[in-house]
Design a protein around this motif. Structure first.
Motif, PDB file in Angstrom:
ATOM      1  N   ALA A   7       0.831  -1.206   0.000  1.00  0.00           N
ATOM      2  CA  ALA A   7       0.000   0.000   0.000  1.00  0.00           C
ATOM      3  C   ALA A   7       0.865   1.256   0.000  1.00  0.00           C
ATOM      4  N   PHE A   8       1.905   1.266   0.826  1.00  0.00           N
ATOM      5  CA  PHE A   8       2.756   2.459   0.871  1.00  0.00           C
ATOM      6  C   PHE A   8       3.557   2.614  -0.412  1.00  0.00           C
ATOM      7  N   ASP A   9       4.023   1.511  -0.971  1.00  0.00           N
ATOM      8  CA  ASP A   9       4.750   1.610  -2.236  1.00  0.00           C
ATOM      9  C   ASP A   9       3.832   2.100  -3.348  1.00  0.00           C
ATOM     10  N   TYR A  10       2.581   1.632  -3.306  1.00  0.00           N
ATOM     11  CA  TYR A  10       1.604   2.092  -4.305  1.00  0.00           C
ATOM     12  C   TYR A  10       1.401   3.592  -4.165  1.00  0.00           C
ATOM     13  N   ALA A  11       1.266   4.042  -2.919  1.00  0.00           N
ATOM     14  CA  ALA A  11       1.054   5.471  -2.671  1.00  0.00           C
ATOM     15  C   ALA A  11       2.260   6.274  -3.146  1.00  0.00           C
ATOM     16  N   THR A  12       3.460   5.777  -2.877  1.00  0.00           N
ATOM     17  CA  THR A  12       4.675   6.478  -3.301  1.00  0.00           C
ATOM     18  C   THR A  12       4.719   6.578  -4.817  1.00  0.00           C
ATOM     19  N   LYS A  13       4.445   5.456  -5.458  1.00  0.00           N
ATOM     20  CA  LYS A  13       4.568   5.421  -6.915  1.00  0.00           C
ATOM     21  C   LYS A  13       3.528   6.316  -7.575  1.00  0.00           C
ATOM     22  N   ASN A  14       2.336   6.383  -7.024  1.00  0.00           N
ATOM     23  CA  ASN A  14       1.273   7.142  -7.666  1.00  0.00           C
ATOM     24  C   ASN A  14       1.047   8.520  -7.049  1.00  0.00           C
ATOM     25  N   GLN A  15       2.058   9.016  -6.333  1.00  0.00           N
ATOM     26  CA  GLN A  15       2.002  10.348  -5.721  1.00  0.00           C
ATOM     27  C   GLN A  15       0.735  10.553  -4.897  1.00  0.00           C
ATOM     28  N   ARG A  16       0.410   9.583  -4.086  1.00  0.00           N
ATOM     29  CA  ARG A  16      -0.727   9.730  -3.184  1.00  0.00           C
ATOM     30  C   ARG A  16      -0.202  10.219  -1.844  1.00  0.00           C
ATOM     31  N   ARG A  17      -1.069  10.869  -1.059  1.00  0.00           N
ATOM     32  CA  ARG A  17      -0.573  11.514   0.152  1.00  0.00           C
ATOM     33  C   ARG A  17      -0.844  10.740   1.438  1.00  0.00           C
ATOM     34  N   LYS A  18      -1.925   9.948   1.420  1.00  0.00           N
ATOM     35  CA  LYS A  18      -2.377   9.409   2.691  1.00  0.00           C
ATOM     36  C   LYS A  18      -2.709   7.930   2.555  1.00  0.00           C
ATOM     37  N   VAL A  19      -2.404   7.170   3.584  1.00  0.00           N
ATOM     38  CA  VAL A  19      -2.821   5.773   3.632  1.00  0.00           C
ATOM     39  C   VAL A  19      -3.675   5.579   4.880  1.00  0.00           C
ATOM     40  N   THR A  20      -4.854   5.001   4.705  1.00  0.00           N
ATOM     41  CA  THR A  20      -5.733   4.736   5.837  1.00  0.00           C
ATOM     42  C   THR A  20      -5.813   3.228   6.062  1.00  0.00           C
ATOM     43  N   ALA A  21      -5.479   2.797   7.248  1.00  0.00           N
ATOM     44  CA  ALA A  21      -5.621   1.377   7.569  1.00  0.00           C
ATOM     45  C   ALA A  21      -7.007   1.141   8.154  1.00  0.00           C
ATOM     46  N   VAL A  22      -7.750   0.204   7.567  1.00  0.00           N
ATOM     47  CA  VAL A  22      -9.099  -0.101   8.033  1.00  0.00           C
ATOM     48  C   VAL A  22      -9.036  -1.381   8.873  1.00  0.00           C
ATOM     49  N   HIS A  23      -9.593  -1.358  10.067  1.00  0.00           N
ATOM     50  CA  HIS A  23      -9.406  -2.480  10.984  1.00  0.00           C
ATOM     51  C   HIS A  23     -10.579  -2.592  11.950  1.00  0.00           C
ATOM     52  N   LYS A  24     -10.523  -3.566  12.816  1.00  0.00           N
ATOM     53  CA  LYS A  24     -11.495  -3.683  13.895  1.00  0.00           C
ATOM     54  C   LYS A  24     -10.729  -4.175  15.118  1.00  0.00           C
ATOM     55  N   ALA A  25      -9.627  -3.462  15.392  1.00  0.00           N
ATOM     56  CA  ALA A  25      -8.737  -3.923  16.455  1.00  0.00           C
ATOM     57  C   ALA A  25      -9.310  -3.659  17.846  1.00  0.00           C
ATOM     58  N   ASN A  26     -10.392  -2.860  17.906  1.00  0.00           N
ATOM     59  CA  ASN A  26     -10.990  -2.658  19.230  1.00  0.00           C
ATOM     60  C   ASN A  26     -11.718  -3.919  19.698  1.00  0.00           C
ATOM     61  N   ILE A  27     -12.141  -4.745  18.768  1.00  0.00           N
ATOM     62  CA  ILE A  27     -12.785  -6.008  19.130  1.00  0.00           C
ATOM     63  C   ILE A  27     -11.804  -7.172  18.986  1.00  0.00           C
ATOM     64  N   MET A  28     -11.204  -7.301  17.794  1.00  0.00           N
ATOM     65  CA  MET A  28     -10.222  -8.366  17.603  1.00  0.00           C
ATOM     66  C   MET A  28      -8.841  -7.810  17.890  1.00  0.00           C
ATOM     67  N   LYS A  29      -8.529  -7.730  19.187  1.00  0.00           N
ATOM     68  CA  LYS A  29      -7.330  -7.005  19.602  1.00  0.00           C
ATOM     69  C   LYS A  29      -6.059  -7.687  19.142  1.00  0.00           C
ATOM     70  N   LEU A  30      -6.097  -9.011  19.040  1.00  0.00           N
ATOM     71  CA  LEU A  30      -4.878  -9.697  18.620  1.00  0.00           C
ATOM     72  C   LEU A  30      -4.771  -9.779  17.094  1.00  0.00           C
TER      73      LEU A  30
END
Lengths: 387, 384
Positions: free
Chosen positions: B194-217
């Motif tokens: 994801a970060f390499d894709y952002a670097t290559k395509n001049q994108r500024r932000k990466v958002t990680a989507v998760h549910k770590a508040n429930i599945m903490k591990l």
């Protein structure tokens, strides 16, 4: 006829030194071999067969040469994406430098011009040296091969220079204990000497080379250069099929200019490597032709062989683009894109050896863009795409 | 650029007679001792898929034929719901491995298993090739009416582990356990992608989507991997968002998103949601990457089997996927040509398929695209 010219660069050279270090446990690394750096390699940025590569244009003619490399790669269809990282030469801080190093760590591979370090302050590191040290690129390889039909002092040279790249005189340890007396330390370690010697013998074996000559000055520096020499002699015993001899650096330089054909692979410490590389480049036609490769266990950097910025000719469209293009070709070989590398090599050899389109440094009158245009023209004759 | 400007005549020639040239230039070069470059024509694996897939592929091939694109297709019928006709997995996988590019329709996955086999054919193919990263670029197309405008986000989804590990069992009668597997190695790998894709395509932000508040591990590991990787990319902003909030933000203010990196199931949901925002399954293209190969396919995975044979499916997604494929194999001029033609047809609005509010057939749309094919401005400027 052209096929003889193609560099005998092996593919995936960087990967071959993953030995020893990885069979050790973390405990052994930490406690038994304190000099071994433990690095968890970051996977390379290759997706769908396209590889991301860091591009460090550097100062002087660097940016122009890089734009030519980009053009040629585009027309040759090389599956490489460049991530350009600029380092501000005037800045005293090392932020840009750190970012460049991070970028190379992420991508694993870089192509690089010579980076200027304007600051004279002792705290600011030479950026080229800092990059090599930080990435532990302990070996520099230069394939010095004559191009037929080019004005040169010596014909038919084909030799390889393998140079220790991270220690020796470049340890950057200098001090003035007493006023007026400056000491500069040259550091030679057994482990680094062994790595580079082993690299040289493995390299010679894989590329069908017959002889390795260790270049040293052990008659004067009996301990430091002595260690380097002893190590290479010891490693040589493990490779009985490869002939090994030694030569003192001053004699070596004389032999190089009088009879360079006696050499095959040359192995040496850092400063001698710098000198001998430049001598060899001079013999076959100057700074604008050859490329050098820097390898570590995890990373590889490709650059022109003589590390000059060429500030005097920057922006005049007269710089010879061949050296940087050769660095690009080395990189394609390293990444395993042999077809593309061969295509560019052929186009380049045709341009300078047959069409004789030479920049002023080779005694011609052509502009840099003329050379590149001719190379691209050749590539297009074997292409069917509408650019 | 002087390099291109000097090349005027050659360019003009090539542009005009690109399809004919290959024949002539081989003969001429043979005498000059120059061999034709081995990769002058690219071969590409083609999997039409189920439902309307074959119709859409036909449309793509028509467009390729009309523009003389130097690509040869190796077609394989590959299907889970029609196992007797399907080519074996290893044959298809080997072909993709060899060609390194594939254009693929959607494979239907039945929601039952007759054999007790839990992995779908899609998953088997992904695992065989290690196609770990799914990229869907969701971009508003002008001419399609939708609730939001100017959406431009990229959803990157890990698709070889997580909920799709196909590990389910009934340990005690009436109690079914489904294992969701998260590994550090694969999480780091997708984060780096994801970060390499952002670097290559001049994108500024990466958002990680998760549910770590429930599945903490499990999701916690995914999130930590993304955070670790973010440190290597100081120039790209990193933020994290819980999946439920993310879907709400997506429908209320989708313009805030740039690149999103998600585990398997969340990615699947967010992909479809985002596709719905810009016009549905028929207009968004996607791609799945491994280290060596790429499979280009529509972004939202629907077979549209109720439309089979009716000639009403929208070929936009497949054409855009083909355009991305051409960019990937170093034929960007052709890629842009197809993309521009498709965009123009949709913008003009005269020829529209049913899903975007028109009455035209697949075939009419395809012919409209072919009629609008033209060399992009940049290349034309260089040639004139």
């Amino acid at each position: 006829m052209t096929s003889r010219i193609i560099l005998r660069a092996p593919t995936a050279l960087g990967r071959q030194l993953i030995r020893g270090q990885h069979t050790m446990s973390a405990f052994e690394m930490q406690h038994k071999t304190p000099l071994t750096k433990r690095i968890d390699p970051i996977p390379v940025a290759m997706y769908g067969g396209r590889q991301a590569v860091s591009m460090l244009p550097g100062g002087g003619i660097g940016p122009e040469l890089m734009s030519y490399v980009r053009d040629v790669f585009k027309y040759a269809g090389a599956p490489v994406d460049f991530e350009t990282v600029d380092i501000d030469p005037n800045s005293e801080s090392n932020d840009d430098l750190d970012y460049a190093i991070t970028s190379i760590k992420r991508n694993g591979v870089a192509i690089k011009g010579n980076i200027e370090t304007k600051s004279k302050s002792a705290e600011t590191l030479s950026r080229n040296v800092a990059i090599r040290n930080e990435l532990d690129l302990y070996v520099n390889v230069l394939h010095c091969k004559s191009y037929p039909g080019l004005p040169a002092r010596q014909k038919n040279i084909d030799l390889m220079i393998i140079r220790q790249n991270t220690e020796g005189e470049y340890a950057m340890l200098e001090h003035e204990c007493i006023d007026g007396v400056i000491e500069s330390m040259k550091v030679v370690t057994a482990s680094n000497s062994e790595r580079v010697a082993r690299f040289a013998f493995e390299f010679a074996k894989r590329n069908g080379r017959k002889k390795i000559t260790t270049i040293h000055k052990a008659n004067i520096m009996k301990l430091s250069d002595g260690l380097f020499l002893e190590t290479s002699k010891r490693i040589a015993k493990e490779y009985p099929e490869i002939e090994h001899n030694e030569m003192i650096i001053d004699n070596c330089c004389m032999q190089l200019v009088s009879n360079p054909h006696q050499f095959d692979v040359m192995l040496m410490t850092n400063l001698y490597g710098s000198i001998v590389s430049n001598v060899c480049c001079g013999l076959i036609g100057g700074a604008g032709l050859l490329s050098g490769r820097n390898y570590g266990d995890h990373y590889a950097i490709f650059e022109p062989a003589t590390r000059n910025t060429g500030k005097a000719i920057a922006g005049k469209n007269v710089a010879n683009p061949i050296a940087m293009l050769n660095a690009g070709i080395d990189m394609l070989h390293h990444l395993g894109h042999v077809q593309h590398a061969d295509l560019i090599t052929k186009a380049m050899v045709k341009t300078i050896c047959e069409d004789k389109i030479h920049t002023p440094d080779l005694g011609g009158t052509a502009k840099s863009t003329d050379v590149i245009q001719n190379i691209i023209d050749y590539i297009l004759t074997v292409d069917v795409r509408p650019w | 650029m002087s390099v291109i400007a000097r090349n005027v005549n050659r360019l003009a020639l090539q542009v005009i007679s690109s399809s004919v040239r290959s024949i002539h230039c081989t003969a001429a070069n043979a005498t000059a001792g120059i061999e034709e470059r081995p990769d002058a024509r690219t071969s590409c694996t083609l999997i039409p898929g189920d439902g309307v897939g074959p119709e859409l592929m036909h449309s793509v091939q028509e467009v390729f034929k009309a523009s003389g694109i130097p690509v040869d297709f190796e077609a394989y019928f590959f299907s889970e719901v029609n196992p007797t006709l399907s080519a074996p997995l290893d044959v298809v996988a080997n072909s993709i491995q060899k060609n390194r590019v594939c254009l693929k329709g959607i494979l239907a996955s039945p929601d039952y298993s007759n054999t007790g086999e839990l992995q779908t054919l899609n998953m088997k193919l992904r695992n065989a090739l290690d196609l770990y990263a799914n990229v869907v670029h969701v971009k508003s197309l002008s001419g399609i009416k939708s609730r939001h405008e100017n959406i431009d986000c990229v959803i990157i989804r890990e698709q070889t582990e997580g909920e799709y590990s196909a590990l389910e069992h009934e340990g005690v009668k009436g109690v079914v356990e489904c294992l969701k597997i998260v590994t550090a190695k694969k999480s780091l790998r997708i984060a780096k992608f994801a970060f390499d894709y952002a670097t290559k395509n001049q994108r500024r932000k990466v958002t990680a989507v998760h549910k770590a508040n429930i599945m903490k591990l499990g999701d916690g590991l995914f999130l930590k991997s993304c955070e670790d990787m973010a440190k290597l990319y100081p120039k790209i902003e990193f933020e994290k968002m819980i999946v439920d909030n993310c879907t709400m933000q997506m429908v209320s203010k989708p313009q805030q998103f740039d690149v999103m990196v998600t585990p398997n199931l969340y990615g699947n949901i967010v992909d479809n949601l985002a596709c719905g925002l810009v016009g549905g399954a028929g207009v968004v293209a996607g791609a799945s990457y491994s280290a060596n190969a790429v499979v280009f396919e529509p972004g939202a995975r629907h077979t549209y089997s109720e439309a089979v044979g009716k000639n009403i499916a929208n070929p936009t997604a497949m054409l855009l996927a083909a355009s991305k494929m051409l960019r990937h194999i170093n034929l960007p001029v052709y890629g842009d040509m197809i993309r521009n033609a498709v965009e123009k047809v949709i913008r003009d609005g005269k020829v529209r398929t049913k899903d975007i509010g028109g009455q035209s057939s697949t075939q009419e749309f395809t012919y409209a695209v072919i009629a609008n094919l033209e060399i992009p401005k940049a290349a034309k400027a260089a040639a004139v």
